[in-house]
Scaffold this motif. Structure first.
Motif, short mmCIF file in Angstrom:
data_model
loop_
_atom_site.label_atom_id
_atom_site.label_comp_id
_atom_site.label_asym_id
_atom_site.label_seq_id
_atom_site.Cartn_x
_atom_site.Cartn_y
_atom_site.Cartn_z
N UNK A 126 0.86 -1.30 0.06
CA UNK A 126 -0.03 -0.15 0.10
C UNK A 126 0.98 1.36 -0.02
N UNK A 127 2.27 1.11 0.15
CA UNK A 127 2.97 2.22 0.58
C UNK A 127 3.04 3.21 -0.74
N UNK A 128 3.61 3.09 -2.05
CA UNK A 128 3.49 3.53 -3.20
C UNK A 128 2.52 4.20 -3.52
N UNK A 129 1.18 3.19 -3.59
CA UNK A 129 -0.05 4.08 -3.91
C UNK A 129 -0.60 5.16 -2.98
N UNK A 130 -0.25 5.15 -1.68
CA UNK A 130 -0.56 6.25 -0.58
C UNK A 130 0.26 7.34 -0.96
N UNK A 131 1.54 7.20 -1.07
CA UNK A 131 2.47 8.20 -1.58
C UNK A 131 2.13 9.05 -2.74
N UNK A 132 1.71 8.41 -3.79
CA UNK A 132 1.03 8.99 -4.78
C UNK A 132 -0.22 9.64 -4.87
N UNK A 133 -1.07 8.95 -3.98
CA UNK A 133 -2.27 9.46 -3.90
C UNK A 133 -2.36 10.84 -3.24
N UNK A 134 -1.53 10.89 -2.07
CA UNK A 134 -1.26 12.04 -1.40
C UNK A 134 -0.57 13.22 -2.04
N UNK A 135 0.38 12.71 -2.87
CA UNK A 135 1.03 13.77 -3.65
C UNK A 135 0.04 14.46 -4.77
#
Length: 216
Positions: A126-135
């Motif tokens: 879930x890490x990369x998706x969460x960072x991209x979503x927040x960005x």
């Protein structure tokens, strides 16, 4: 060039530009050996060396004023000029014009390493998706700050949890040794300028913390 030689060359280069504290550098080297996550935190100079070769296409992406040494422990809280509690990036000593992808990838790498070490309660998938979503959300909102207590009450509860207990915090601060050497006048002026009121009594203490800039 291996990391030992890179570290030696970096510290030699740095020593010609600022005073180094050898005792703190030794602490930094010990922490670098303790685990892969502290190693990442302490070696942005090495990241800067290998990043263009490891991710050549991403390194050529449009440049912005990047944080550079971004990782999951470079976030925290502070009060803005209106007294509001803000959450965000709080370490900019390695800021430099870089590919915008640098911060995203380094943050993702640090999150994966922190999760592997049990320091971050996130599933790695879930890490990369969460960072991209927040960005993406941050870009759409124009880079607005996270004001805790207005639209981010859940984050305020985390920031003010027992892990941030002010009693424990001030007990640690009170235990720090008082600075005995001369403090630059400019530093005194900066501290007093940020005080909430004039003529407040304060004590200057010495604290060793962090990894990236430890020793210099």
């Amino acid at each position: 060039m291996n990391v030992v030689k890179a570290t030696r060359q970096f510290e030699d280069w740095l020593g010609h530009r600022t005073d180094l504290v050898k005792k703190d550098l030794q602490i930094k080297h010990v922490n670098m050996k303790a685990g892969i996550f502290p190693f990442l935190r302490a070696t942005f100079y090495r990241w800067a060396q290998v990043w263009p070769d490891t991710c050549p296409d991403l390194a050529k992406a449009p440049h912005v004023l990047a944080v550079g040494d971004l990782h999951v422990e470079n976030f925290g809280t502070w009060r803005d000029v209106e007294g509001r509690l803000i959450w965000g990036v709080n370490d900019f000593d390695e800021a430099h014009p870089l590919s915008y992808a640098n911060d995203l990838i380094r943050l993702a790498v640090s999150a994966h390493l922190a999760a592997e070490a049990g320091h971050l309660p996130l599933k790695q998938k879930d890490i990369c998706g969460s960072i991209l979503e927040g960005y993406v959300e941050g870009l759409r909102n124009g880079g607005l700050p996270f004001v805790l207590g207005e639209n981010n009450e859940w984050l305020r509860q985390i920031a003010e949890s027992e892990l941030r207990d002010p009693v424990r915090f001030w007990a640690k601060i009170d235990a720090l040794p008082t600075v005995k050497s001369d403090v630059p006048v400019s530093a005194i002026d900066a501290i007093e300028h940020l005080m909430p009121a004039h003529d407040l009594r304060y004590r200057l203490a010495s604290r060793v913390a962090g990894l990236g800039s430890l020793g210099h």
